[in-house]
Scaffold this motif. Structure first.
Motif, PDB file in Angstrom:
ATOM      1  N   VAL A  27       0.830  -1.211   0.000  1.00 47.76           N
ATOM      2  CA  VAL A  27       0.000   0.000   0.000  1.00 47.76           C
ATOM      3  C   VAL A  27       0.861   1.256   0.000  1.00 47.76           C
ATOM      4  O   VAL A  27       0.615   2.211  -0.756  1.00 47.76           O
ATOM      5  CB  VAL A  27      -0.935  -0.004   1.224  1.00 47.76           C
ATOM      6  N   ALA A  28       1.883   1.277   0.842  1.00 50.36           N
ATOM      7  CA  ALA A  28       2.716   2.471   0.968  1.00 50.36           C
ATOM      8  C   ALA A  28       3.435   2.796  -0.335  1.00 50.36           C
ATOM      9  O   ALA A  28       3.562   3.970  -0.712  1.00 50.36           O
ATOM     10  CB  ALA A  28       3.731   2.279   2.092  1.00 50.36           C
ATOM     11  N   LYS A  29       3.907   1.771  -1.039  1.00 51.66           N
ATOM     12  CA  LYS A  29       4.591   1.999  -2.314  1.00 51.66           C
ATOM     13  C   LYS A  29       3.653   2.642  -3.326  1.00 51.66           C
ATOM     14  O   LYS A  29       4.024   3.582  -4.037  1.00 51.66           O
ATOM     15  CB  LYS A  29       5.128   0.672  -2.861  1.00 51.66           C
ATOM     16  N   VAL A  30       2.408   2.159  -3.375  1.00 50.40           N
ATOM     17  CA  VAL A  30       1.419   2.736  -4.297  1.00 50.40           C
ATOM     18  C   VAL A  30       1.065   4.158  -3.871  1.00 50.40           C
ATOM     19  O   VAL A  30       0.982   5.072  -4.696  1.00 50.40           O
ATOM     20  CB  VAL A  30       0.145   1.863  -4.331  1.00 50.40           C
ATOM     21  N   ALA A  31       0.865   4.360  -2.579  1.00 53.79           N
ATOM     22  CA  ALA A  31       0.431   5.659  -2.068  1.00 53.79           C
ATOM     23  C   ALA A  31       1.467   6.751  -2.280  1.00 53.79           C
ATOM     24  O   ALA A  31       1.110   7.923  -2.465  1.00 53.79           O
ATOM     25  CB  ALA A  31       0.100   5.544  -0.580  1.00 53.79           C
ATOM     26  N   VAL A  48       3.554   1.979 -10.984  1.00 50.32           N
ATOM     27  CA  VAL A  48       4.195   1.266  -9.891  1.00 50.32           C
ATOM     28  C   VAL A  48       4.803  -0.013 -10.453  1.00 50.32           C
ATOM     29  O   VAL A  48       4.088  -0.884 -10.952  1.00 50.32           O
ATOM     30  CB  VAL A  48       3.177   0.928  -8.785  1.00 50.32           C
ATOM     31  N   ASN A  49       6.107  -0.101 -10.409  1.00 46.75           N
ATOM     32  CA  ASN A  49       6.793  -1.309 -10.856  1.00 46.75           C
ATOM     33  C   ASN A  49       6.582  -2.411  -9.817  1.00 46.75           C
ATOM     34  O   ASN A  49       6.880  -2.225  -8.641  1.00 46.75           O
ATOM     35  CB  ASN A  49       8.288  -1.014 -11.030  1.00 46.75           C
ATOM     36  N   VAL A  50       6.045  -3.550 -10.261  1.00 47.55           N
ATOM     37  CA  VAL A  50       5.696  -4.617  -9.320  1.00 47.55           C
ATOM     38  C   VAL A  50       6.914  -5.100  -8.544  1.00 47.55           C
ATOM     39  O   VAL A  50       6.851  -5.327  -7.331  1.00 47.55           O
ATOM     40  CB  VAL A  50       5.019  -5.803 -10.052  1.00 47.55           C
ATOM     41  N   TYR A  51       8.058  -5.232  -9.212  1.00 41.76           N
ATOM     42  CA  TYR A  51       9.255  -5.694  -8.504  1.00 41.76           C
ATOM     43  C   TYR A  51       9.653  -4.702  -7.412  1.00 41.76           C
ATOM     44  O   TYR A  51      10.051  -5.097  -6.309  1.00 41.76           O
ATOM     45  CB  TYR A  51      10.420  -5.906  -9.461  1.00 41.76           C
ATOM     46  N   ASP A  52       9.542  -3.399  -7.706  1.00 43.45           N
ATOM     47  CA  ASP A  52       9.884  -2.392  -6.702  1.00 43.45           C
ATOM     48  C   ASP A  52       8.972  -2.483  -5.487  1.00 43.45           C
ATOM     49  O   ASP A  52       9.380  -2.188  -4.363  1.00 43.45           O
ATOM     50  CB  ASP A  52       9.795  -0.988  -7.303  1.00 43.45           C
ATOM     51  N   VAL A  53       7.716  -2.874  -5.714  1.00 40.98           N
ATOM     52  CA  VAL A  53       6.789  -3.063  -4.601  1.00 40.98           C
ATOM     53  C   VAL A  53       7.248  -4.214  -3.720  1.00 40.98           C
ATOM     54  O   VAL A  53       7.285  -4.121  -2.490  1.00 40.98           O
ATOM     55  CB  VAL A  53       5.357  -3.366  -5.118  1.00 40.98           C
TER      56      VAL A  53
END
Length: 283
Positions: free
Chosen positions: A236-240, A248-253
């Protein structure tokens, strides 16, 4: 015995559980740090010695702090990049403001919900946390979405896959995946756009494919492994905190979670971090 920390002799004490309920000789167990539900006969359980409790608490705290530091480093880089872009485009005396992202976190575990809310607050996110048992999700989801009007929704709790109940493709072989799936479907009836309502769904060993097909942006568990209690918060924080013009790069999440790509997955999604100008100070 309810609330005590135990391990199972039959599984060589691999996971620490909290005793949730006792029904005769059958004991319902919830993972202390992972979102796994299981049951076992009372004679299979070993109460965790106090010295072991303290030791594992220190180890878990160290892992959680490491993930937190990784996320803060990522956030600082994103912030500095954005500030640099703004300085190139705007006069120095113009201040910006940010629109907070509303998060609805629905959890089937009260203690996990409390820990997650503490982490959301530590990360500076606005969250509405609600405890709902997994089996009740289909009956509660509509009213909660209508009340909170979230941009991000988390539907989690406990789950488990049982080989004796069917193959990994069979939803009947999972304790709670079907409830998560139905909750996601109902949420998508409110907002079919994957970038307007961003959904994380699932728990330990959940049927990842069904959750994604139902409309979740991110879900667990691709390899049917256990996930950490706090992993949904880092997703959630990565998206927010990703600017809404960026994807939003999935790997970065996944790299900042405690579980990684074996336990979590998803699809490319727009960020939700929006800024505006000018900033007007309220008096």
């Amino acid at each position: 015995m309810t609330g005590m920390l135990v391990t199972r002799y039959s599984y060589k004490h691999d996971i620490v559980f909290r005793v949730k309920n006792i029904n005769g000789n059958k004991v319902l167990l919830h993972g202390e740090d992972i979102r796994l539900e299981a049951d076992a006969p009372e004679e299979d359980l070993r109460i965790l010695p106090e010295a072991d409790v303290r030791k594992r608490q220190e180890e878990i705290k160290e892992k959680e702090e490491y993930s937190y530091r990784l996320f803060r480093q990522d956030y600082q880089l994103m912030k500095e990049k954005k500030e640099y872009e703004h300085k190139k485009q705007e006069p120095r005396n113009v201040q910006r403001f940010q629109l907070p992202v509303k998060v609805l976190h629905i959890d089937g575990d009260r203690l996990y919900l409390k820990k997650c809310i503490e982490l959301y607050q530590r990360l500076g996110l606005q969250v509405h946390g609600v405890y709902v048992q997994e089996k009740d999700l289909p009956f509660e989801i509509d009213a909660l979405i209508q009340k909170v009007q979230p941009e991000i929704m988390v539907v989690t709790g406990h789950d488990a896959y049982s080989e004796t109940k069917g193959s990994k493709k069979d939803l009947a072989a999972y304790r709670n995946t079907r409830f998560f799936v139905e909750a996601v479907r109902q949420a998508r009836a409110w907002s079919s756009n994957l970038d307007q309502l961003i959904i994380f769904a699932g728990a330990c060993q959940s049927h990842f494919e069904s959750l994604i097909r139902a409309g979740a942006n991110f879900a667990s568990s691709p390899d049917r492994v256990n996930i950490h209690a706090l992993d949904p918060v880092y997703v959630v924080a990565k998206v927010a905190y990703t600017p809404f013009m960026d994807k939003v790069n999935v790997y970065d999440v996944l790299k900042n979670t405690l579980t990684g790509e074996q336990g979590l997955g998803g699809m490319e999604t727009k960020g939700l971090y929006r800024t505006g100008l000018p900033y007007i100070e309220t008096k």
